[in-house]
Scaffold this motif. Structure first.
Motif, PDB file in Angstrom:
ATOM      1  N   TYR A  50       3.388  -1.056   3.964  1.00  0.00           N
ATOM      2  CA  TYR A  50       2.983   0.353   3.867  1.00  0.00           C
ATOM      3  C   TYR A  50       4.129   1.345   3.448  1.00  0.00           C
ATOM      4  O   TYR A  50       5.371   1.156   4.026  1.00  0.00           O
ATOM      5  N   GLU A  51       3.709   2.378   2.810  1.00  0.00           N
ATOM      6  CA  GLU A  51       4.980   3.317   2.399  1.00  0.00           C
ATOM      7  C   GLU A  51       4.038   4.497   2.416  1.00  0.00           C
ATOM      8  O   GLU A  51       2.975   4.689   1.672  1.00  0.00           O
ATOM      9  N   ILE A  52       4.570   5.458   2.956  1.00  0.00           N
ATOM     10  CA  ILE A  52       4.021   6.629   2.962  1.00  0.00           C
ATOM     11  C   ILE A  52       4.434   7.745   1.790  1.00  0.00           C
ATOM     12  O   ILE A  52       5.781   7.865   1.984  1.00  0.00           O
ATOM     13  N   VAL A  53       3.691   8.163   0.955  1.00  0.00           N
ATOM     14  CA  VAL A  53       4.055   8.929  -0.160  1.00  0.00           C
ATOM     15  C   VAL A  53       3.527  10.286  -0.212  1.00  0.00           C
ATOM     16  O   VAL A  53       2.438  10.371   0.246  1.00  0.00           O
ATOM     17  N   VAL A  85      -4.272   6.287  -3.084  1.00  0.00           N
ATOM     18  CA  VAL A  85      -3.417   4.980  -2.655  1.00  0.00           C
ATOM     19  C   VAL A  85      -3.238   4.245  -3.739  1.00  0.00           C
ATOM     20  O   VAL A  85      -4.105   3.847  -4.390  1.00  0.00           O
ATOM     21  N   LYS A  86      -2.164   3.483  -3.590  1.00  0.00           N
ATOM     22  CA  LYS A  86      -1.688   2.831  -4.895  1.00  0.00           C
ATOM     23  C   LYS A  86      -1.680   1.317  -4.239  1.00  0.00           C
ATOM     24  O   LYS A  86      -0.952   1.077  -3.361  1.00  0.00           O
ATOM     25  N   ILE A  87      -2.445   0.324  -4.550  1.00  0.00           N
ATOM     26  CA  ILE A  87      -2.735  -0.696  -4.225  1.00  0.00           C
ATOM     27  C   ILE A  87      -2.056  -1.911  -5.042  1.00  0.00           C
ATOM     28  O   ILE A  87      -2.253  -1.843  -6.265  1.00  0.00           O
ATOM     29  N   THR A  88      -0.978  -2.693  -4.751  1.00  0.00           N
ATOM     30  CA  THR A  88      -0.389  -3.567  -5.632  1.00  0.00           C
ATOM     31  C   THR A  88      -0.738  -5.124  -4.742  1.00  0.00           C
ATOM     32  O   THR A  88      -0.160  -5.304  -3.437  1.00  0.00           O
ATOM     33  N   VAL A  89      -1.253  -6.152  -5.485  1.00  0.00           N
ATOM     34  CA  VAL A  89      -1.562  -7.074  -4.825  1.00  0.00           C
ATOM     35  C   VAL A  89      -0.789  -8.303  -5.819  1.00  0.00           C
ATOM     36  O   VAL A  89      -0.950  -8.253  -6.881  1.00  0.00           O
ATOM     37  N   ALA A 103      -1.243  -7.348  -9.725  1.00  0.00           N
ATOM     38  CA  ALA A 103      -2.577  -6.354  -9.766  1.00  0.00           C
ATOM     39  C   ALA A 103      -2.219  -5.092  -9.231  1.00  0.00           C
ATOM     40  O   ALA A 103      -1.914  -5.067  -8.159  1.00  0.00           O
ATOM     41  N   VAL A 104      -2.448  -4.190 -10.143  1.00  0.00           N
ATOM     42  CA  VAL A 104      -1.979  -2.797  -9.473  1.00  0.00           C
ATOM     43  C   VAL A 104      -3.499  -1.830  -9.659  1.00  0.00           C
ATOM     44  O   VAL A 104      -4.021  -1.747 -10.677  1.00  0.00           O
ATOM     45  N   ARG A 105      -3.774  -1.244  -8.504  1.00  0.00           N
ATOM     46  CA  ARG A 105      -5.055  -0.059  -8.826  1.00  0.00           C
ATOM     47  C   ARG A 105      -4.620   1.145  -8.109  1.00  0.00           C
ATOM     48  O   ARG A 105      -3.872   0.925  -6.949  1.00  0.00           O
ATOM     49  N   VAL A 106      -5.073   2.323  -8.397  1.00  0.00           N
ATOM     50  CA  VAL A 106      -4.924   3.525  -7.658  1.00  0.00           C
ATOM     51  C   VAL A 106      -6.279   4.057  -7.248  1.00  0.00           C
ATOM     52  O   VAL A 106      -7.140   4.045  -8.163  1.00  0.00           O
ATOM     53  N   LEU A 121       0.702  -1.279   0.076  1.00  0.00           N
ATOM     54  CA  LEU A 121      -0.036  -0.193   0.184  1.00  0.00           C
ATOM     55  C   LEU A 121       0.992   1.196  -0.028  1.00  0.00           C
ATOM     56  O   LEU A 121       1.616   1.593   0.929  1.00  0.00           O
ATOM     57  N   GLU A 122       0.749   2.010  -1.062  1.00  0.00           N
ATOM     58  CA  GLU A 122       1.748   3.260  -0.988  1.00  0.00           C
ATOM     59  C   GLU A 122       0.599   4.320  -0.782  1.00  0.00           C
ATOM     60  O   GLU A 122      -0.507   4.635  -1.521  1.00  0.00           O
ATOM     61  N   VAL A 123       0.571   4.903   0.320  1.00  0.00           N
ATOM     62  CA  VAL A 123      -0.599   5.810   1.087  1.00  0.00           C
ATOM     63  C   VAL A 123      -0.041   7.111   0.823  1.00  0.00           C
ATOM     64  O   VAL A 123       0.811   7.716   1.643  1.00  0.00           O
ATOM     65  N   GLY A 124      -0.690   8.075   0.131  1.00  0.00           N
ATOM     66  CA  GLY A 124      -0.723   9.421  -0.043  1.00  0.00           C
ATOM     67  C   GLY A 124      -0.660  10.136   1.587  1.00  0.00           C
ATOM     68  O   GLY A 124      -1.574   9.795   2.237  1.00  0.00           O
ATOM     69  N   GLN A 125       0.152  10.849   1.928  1.00  0.00           N
ATOM     70  CA  GLN A 125       0.101  11.486   3.284  1.00  0.00           C
ATOM     71  C   GLN A 125      -0.975  12.317   3.505  1.00  0.00           C
ATOM     72  O   GLN A 125      -1.397  12.819   4.587  1.00  0.00           O
ATOM     73  N   ASP A 126      -1.868  12.940   2.449  1.00  0.00           N
ATOM     74  CA  ASP A 126      -2.876  13.329   2.636  1.00  0.00           C
ATOM     75  C   ASP A 126      -4.266  12.685   2.544  1.00  0.00           C
ATOM     76  O   ASP A 126      -5.567  12.968   2.238  1.00  0.00           O
ATOM     77  N   VAL A 127      -4.205  11.510   2.853  1.00  0.00           N
ATOM     78  CA  VAL A 127      -5.408  10.431   2.872  1.00  0.00           C
ATOM     79  C   VAL A 127      -5.729  10.270   4.511  1.00  0.00           C
ATOM     80  O   VAL A 127      -4.669  10.007   5.170  1.00  0.00           O
TER      81      VAL A 127
END
Ligand code: SF4
Length: 280
Positions: free
Chosen positions: A130-133, A138-142, A276-279, A76-82
């Protein structure tokens, strides 16, 4: 600040688990096609064509590409404004995996304790990173990971003096030792630098990069090309039965490290390199 309901994570991850085990991403299909065209061994070519046919049937008839539907690795690459609302994020991720594997009738391959070994019966828990970006998405990679190839992965704590030649040797040693056990043709993810655990994570993340995409660092991109060529000269071949396609891609990620060390991790994936990748 953007609010995102954790239910959105669950719904997407459910669908992504099902999608990933039934169809490979276009980058993997492309490297498969190139390998079919370039494979020199007639038997190797035949095996690659059968694997391609298997991919087609899996997609059209909704049958998993492989019986080993993997342990779910989720980045999970999570935007810091989420700001997540409506519950606990990790529970939401695991609920997505649970629903994906139960409702998708996928093999449940996870045991809750590594020694007691009782199947959790829903393929949870996932392995979550988790990565804070920057940003508000939020970019999800499964990436459901098969363990035939996971078991063949290695970490080498090299000395700085071993240099790039040591790295080359480490990669070749891991691939040679893996041989047919990693269900070749493989995708080889490599992490160089960091600490013991960081280089393993770099290698795992490298497997989620598109197979045809080279590193943006020129010497690393050269090393990726060189190692793919060298690995394919080992002759292990498709299914381990000989040929010029032992690997479909080598993806290398690097990071800063300590003056006293040169960690190298080689995370091997089989030809079923699912991501699989989704944003959202
Ligand atoms: S390593 Fe890959 S191809 Fe081999 S059994 Fe597991 S998922 Fe299937």
């Amino acid at each position: 600040m953007r609010e995102i309901e954790v239910q959105k994570l669950t719904d997407n991850i459910r669908d992504m688990c099902i999608e990933a085990v039934h169809e490979l991403s276009p980058d993997m299909l492309d490297v498969f096609q190139s390998a079919c065209e370039s494979e020199k061994s007639p038997l190797g070519k035949k095996i690659l064509e059968q694997l391609q046919e298997n991919l087609k049937i899996a997609k059209e008839d909704r049958i998993p590409i492989c019986q080993d539907t993997g342990m779910a690795v989720v980045f999970l690459e999570v935007g810091q404004d989420v700001h997540f609302t409506g519950g606990n994020v990790e529970n939401a991720v695991n609920e997505g995996v649970r629903r994906g594997y139960v409702e998708g009738y996928l093999r449940k391959s996870v045991v809750g304790d590594p020694i007691i070994r009782e199947n959790t019966k829903d393929n949870t828990p996932a392995v979550v990173y988790y990565e804070i970006v920057p940003g508000d998405q939020v970019k999800i990679t499964v990436a459901p990971k098969g363990f035939g190839s996971e078991n063949m992965s290695r970490i080498f704590m090299l000395k700085p003096a071993d240099g790039i030649d040591g790295v080359r040797q480490a990669i070749l040693t891991a691939v040679k030792d893996a041989g047919p056990n990693a269900c070749p043709p493989m995708v080889v993810g490599v992490g160089i630098g960091g600490t013991f655990e960081k280089c393993a994570l770099l290698a795992k993340k490298a497997l989620t990069r598109n197979a045809g995409e080279r590193s943006s660092i020129p010497y690393v991109a050269d090393l990726e090309r060189e190692m793919l060529e060298k690995i394919n000269k080992l002759g292990i071949g498709p299914g381990g039965l000989g040929g010029s396609t032992t690997a479909l891609a080598v993806n290398i990620n690097t990071y800063a490290t300590h003056i006293a060390g040169l960690p190298v991790a080689v995370n091997i994936c089989c030809h079923v390199n699912r991501h699989a990748v989704r944003v959202i």
